[in-house]
Design a protein around this motif. Structure first.
Motif, PDB file in Angstrom:
ATOM      1  N   ARG A 308     -10.731  17.174 -12.694  1.00 44.28           N
ATOM      2  CA  ARG A 308     -10.419  16.348 -13.736  1.00 44.28           C
ATOM      3  C   ARG A 308     -10.012  15.689 -14.871  1.00 44.28           C
ATOM      4  O   ARG A 308     -10.094  15.314 -15.399  1.00 44.28           O
ATOM      5  N   LEU A 309      -9.105  15.230 -13.923  1.00 39.95           N
ATOM      6  CA  LEU A 309      -7.999  14.132 -14.003  1.00 39.95           C
ATOM      7  C   LEU A 309      -9.217  12.926 -14.237  1.00 39.95           C
ATOM      8  O   LEU A 309      -9.600  12.162 -15.211  1.00 39.95           O
ATOM      9  N   ARG A 310      -9.597  12.679 -12.992  1.00 41.30           N
ATOM     10  CA  ARG A 310     -10.917  11.386 -13.118  1.00 41.30           C
ATOM     11  C   ARG A 310     -12.001  12.185 -14.407  1.00 41.30           C
ATOM     12  O   ARG A 310     -12.515  10.888 -14.913  1.00 41.30           O
ATOM     13  N   ARG A 311     -12.224  13.463 -14.686  1.00 43.82           N
ATOM     14  CA  ARG A 311     -13.343  13.467 -15.463  1.00 43.82           C
ATOM     15  C   ARG A 311     -12.800  12.842 -17.001  1.00 43.82           C
ATOM     16  O   ARG A 311     -13.905  12.451 -17.579  1.00 43.82           O
ATOM     17  N   VAL A 345     -18.286   7.802  -3.956  1.00 48.12           N
ATOM     18  CA  VAL A 345     -17.872   8.640  -2.907  1.00 48.12           C
ATOM     19  C   VAL A 345     -16.984  10.179  -3.832  1.00 48.12           C
ATOM     20  O   VAL A 345     -16.750  11.014  -3.496  1.00 48.12           O
ATOM     21  N   GLU A 346     -17.820  10.322  -4.939  1.00 49.85           N
ATOM     22  CA  GLU A 346     -17.540  10.994  -6.007  1.00 49.85           C
ATOM     23  C   GLU A 346     -17.741  12.817  -5.338  1.00 49.85           C
ATOM     24  O   GLU A 346     -19.288  12.755  -4.848  1.00 49.85           O
ATOM     25  N   ALA A 347     -16.883  13.257  -4.470  1.00 47.25           N
ATOM     26  CA  ALA A 347     -18.271  15.075  -4.986  1.00 47.25           C
ATOM     27  C   ALA A 347     -17.737  15.564  -5.744  1.00 47.25           C
ATOM     28  O   ALA A 347     -18.264  16.845  -5.346  1.00 47.25           O
ATOM     29  N   ASP A 348     -16.991  15.889  -7.024  1.00 46.47           N
ATOM     30  CA  ASP A 348     -17.008  16.536  -7.762  1.00 46.47           C
ATOM     31  C   ASP A 348     -18.639  16.227  -8.683  1.00 46.47           C
ATOM     32  O   ASP A 348     -18.575  15.554  -9.781  1.00 46.47           O
ATOM     33  N   GLU A 349     -19.565  17.551  -9.194  1.00 51.12           N
ATOM     34  CA  GLU A 349     -20.199  17.271 -10.266  1.00 51.12           C
ATOM     35  C   GLU A 349     -20.773  16.692 -10.855  1.00 51.12           C
ATOM     36  O   GLU A 349     -21.015  15.870 -12.061  1.00 51.12           O
ATOM     37  N   GLY A 350     -19.372  17.270 -11.854  1.00 54.74           N
ATOM     38  CA  GLY A 350     -18.969  16.994 -13.295  1.00 54.74           C
ATOM     39  C   GLY A 350     -19.293  15.203 -13.384  1.00 54.74           C
ATOM     40  O   GLY A 350     -18.669  14.970 -14.686  1.00 54.74           O
ATOM     41  N   ALA A 352     -19.047  12.840 -10.996  1.00 55.04           N
ATOM     42  CA  ALA A 352     -20.330  12.375 -10.945  1.00 55.04           C
ATOM     43  C   ALA A 352     -21.460  11.665 -12.510  1.00 55.04           C
ATOM     44  O   ALA A 352     -21.626  11.038 -12.773  1.00 55.04           O
ATOM     45  N   ASP A 353     -21.822  13.664 -12.840  1.00 58.92           N
ATOM     46  CA  ASP A 353     -22.676  13.494 -13.997  1.00 58.92           C
ATOM     47  C   ASP A 353     -22.012  12.128 -15.159  1.00 58.92           C
ATOM     48  O   ASP A 353     -22.287  11.234 -15.803  1.00 58.92           O
ATOM     49  N   CYS A 354     -20.348  12.734 -15.701  1.00 52.64           N
ATOM     50  CA  CYS A 354     -20.010  11.719 -16.674  1.00 52.64           C
ATOM     51  C   CYS A 354     -19.877   9.826 -16.609  1.00 52.64           C
ATOM     52  O   CYS A 354     -20.933   9.070 -17.044  1.00 52.64           O
ATOM     53  N   ALA A 355     -19.434   9.948 -15.192  1.00 54.10           N
ATOM     54  CA  ALA A 355     -20.337   8.763 -14.251  1.00 54.10           C
ATOM     55  C   ALA A 355     -21.533   8.126 -14.479  1.00 54.10           C
ATOM     56  O   ALA A 355     -21.821   6.615 -15.686  1.00 54.10           O
ATOM     57  N   GLU A 356     -22.066   8.684 -14.325  1.00 55.74           N
ATOM     58  CA  GLU A 356     -23.864   8.059 -14.579  1.00 55.74           C
ATOM     59  C   GLU A 356     -24.250   7.585 -15.693  1.00 55.74           C
ATOM     60  O   GLU A 356     -24.746   7.378 -16.764  1.00 55.74           O
ATOM     61  N   ARG A 357     -23.913   9.217 -17.219  1.00 53.54           N
ATOM     62  CA  ARG A 357     -24.136   8.842 -18.315  1.00 53.54           C
ATOM     63  C   ARG A 357     -23.192   6.729 -18.824  1.00 53.54           C
ATOM     64  O   ARG A 357     -24.505   6.823 -19.228  1.00 53.54           O
ATOM     65  N   LEU A 358     -22.325   7.130 -18.502  1.00 56.10           N
ATOM     66  CA  LEU A 358     -21.411   5.951 -19.198  1.00 56.10           C
ATOM     67  C   LEU A 358     -22.179   5.072 -18.750  1.00 56.10           C
ATOM     68  O   LEU A 358     -22.330   3.857 -19.200  1.00 56.10           O
ATOM     69  N   VAL A 359     -22.991   4.697 -16.799  1.00 57.35           N
ATOM     70  CA  VAL A 359     -23.364   3.313 -16.505  1.00 57.35           C
ATOM     71  C   VAL A 359     -24.782   3.482 -17.291  1.00 57.35           C
ATOM     72  O   VAL A 359     -25.354   2.167 -17.517  1.00 57.35           O
TER      73      VAL A 359
END
Length: 423
Positions: A308-311, A345-350, A352-359
């Motif tokens: 949750r903190l990573r997100r 290496v991100e296992a949390d889908e939430g 990973a989704d935020c990272a993809e939107r940022l990219v």
């Protein structure tokens, strides 16, 4: 219940040992949700009695505040705690050095600031000085004076019972970070954190940045939530901010304090997302353009463990990318390689989704108007109630013991502000 009324009446008993026993039993009752309506009866009379007992013998004050910590997790109790002088006294207890009740008061204030009217009391006046400051907003100065007076005063002999004192513990004040998260959920609170302090002229938010990498998950969670909340107004900050010092005023209309080199926000958001094992995945060109703090990450460093903190950290970057100046800054400081390595290496889908939107925001061509859709930001909710991490579902706080436990210092049992009150 007649038995409850009789117990509550002993809170006013002239004998100190009777009041101590009564408040200890009342604190135990606050663990039972079915009894909470009895505390709200008669315009919250029992709650107000407990508030007044903060001035009693230290052990009595300890138990009364413990009871209020539990009660403050219920919305129907919070309006009774909205008293200016009580909020001031809680803040005063927190800032006085060596206060044995500081951590309890941090938990209490954390819960209390879920209530917007109480959170507003902690927001200092705007720089123009149009609104008078409340006692709670100016508490540090008063606390300094109170501390000086306390040091000069002769020690008073303790009364019965048997001159007992609360256990001497080192206060961490970790739960105070949740207070900043709650206050920053208000627009006025976030704006205040982005402004300069009237005391030392530094940007207030800069005092929270180092705690994104603190060992305590409780402190990290509150600090990250406050930073994220402050980033919801990047556009307003970037168009209206100016840098003011005692000697000069420098316009920064193209880039506000939030994105300024003086605040240097990015390294504090990116460093918890970095991992020493990713160093070999960076090219020399990528490493040279990273912020200095991330160019040579220690091999033993590990990425933030709480998903949750990573997100929240990635969502903070998303908010910064909402404006063109923000996106340009993220590209120039090479945010992409850090997010890329995390995503692998991100296992949390939430997350990973935020990272993809940022990219997607950073790698795509700029739109003609230079701005992204409002929906990108609307999807990111403000972090309220402290946003303290937990290992499980949220639950109500319970004071189980009078003595603070060491088990919660790593934050593993905390879950939102409701659980931040666990002792």
């Amino acid at each position: 219940m007649e038995q409850l009324d009789e117990l509550f009446s002993f809170l006013h008993d002239p004998r100190e040992d009777v009041r101590q026993l009564a408040v200890n039993n009342v604190a135990g009752l606050t663990k039972s949700p079915e009894l909470i309506p009895f505390f709200a009866k008669n315009d919250g009379k029992v709650v107000k009695d407990l508030m007044a007992m903060r001035k009693d013998h230290p052990l009595i004050a300890h138990d009364s505040i413990s009871a209020l910590v539990n009660l403050s997790t219920y919305d129907e109790i919070l309006p009774f705690l909205d008293d200016e002088m009580f909020v001031f006294s809680v803040v005063l207890t927190i800032v006085i050095p060596n206060s044995v009740l500081a951590d309890l008061c941090c938990m209490l204030l954390n819960n209390m600031t879920k209530h917007a009217p109480i959170a507003k009391r902690l927001i200092p006046p705007e720089p123009d000085g149009a609104a008078p400051a409340s006692p709670a907003a100016t508490a540090p100065a008063a606390a300094k004076a109170a501390g000086t007076a306390a040091d000069a005063a002769p020690a008073k002999k303790q009364k019965n019972p048997a001159d007992r004192q609360p256990p001497r513990i080192l206060s961490t004040r970790d739960f105070l970070s949740g207070v900043f998260a709650n206050v920053s959920a208000l627009s006025a609170g976030a704006r205040s954190l982005r402004q300069r302090s009237a005391i030392d002229g530094t940007i207030r938010l800069s005092k929270l940045l180092p705690f994104t990498d603190h060992p305590s998950a409780i402190r990290r969670g509150g600090a990250i939530a406050a930073i994220k909340n402050c980033c919801f107004d990047v556009e307003a900050d970037a168009t209206t901010s100016s840098t003011t010092t005692a000697t000069t005023t420098t316009s920064t209309n193209d880039r506000g304090l939030l994105l300024s080199p003086e605040l240097n926000l990015l390294p504090y958001v990116l460093l918890p997302l970095a991992d020493g094992r990713d160093d070999d995945d960076l090219t020399d060109d990528e490493r040279s353009q990273l912020p200095d703090e991330l160019q040579f990450v220690e091999p033993e460093r590990r990425r933030e463990a709480d998903a949750r903190l990573r997100r929240m950290l990635v969502e903070t970057l998303l908010l910064l990318a909402h404006t063109r100046p923000g996106r340009e800054l993220l590209r120039r400081r090479r945010v992409y390689p850090v997010v890329r390595n995390m995503h692998r290496v991100e296992a949390d889908e939430g997350v990973a989704d935020c990272a993809e939107r940022l990219v997607n925001l950073l790698m795509r061509d700029e739109p003609e108007d230079g701005e992204v859709a409002e929906a990108e930001v609307a999807a990111l909710g403000k972090e309220t109630k402290g946003s303290v991490p937990s290992a499980g579902p949220k639950k109500r706080a319970v004071v189980q013991e009078v003595v603070d436990s060491d088990d919660d210092e790593d934050g593993e049992d905390a879950g939102g502000v409701d659980v931040s009150a666990i002792i």
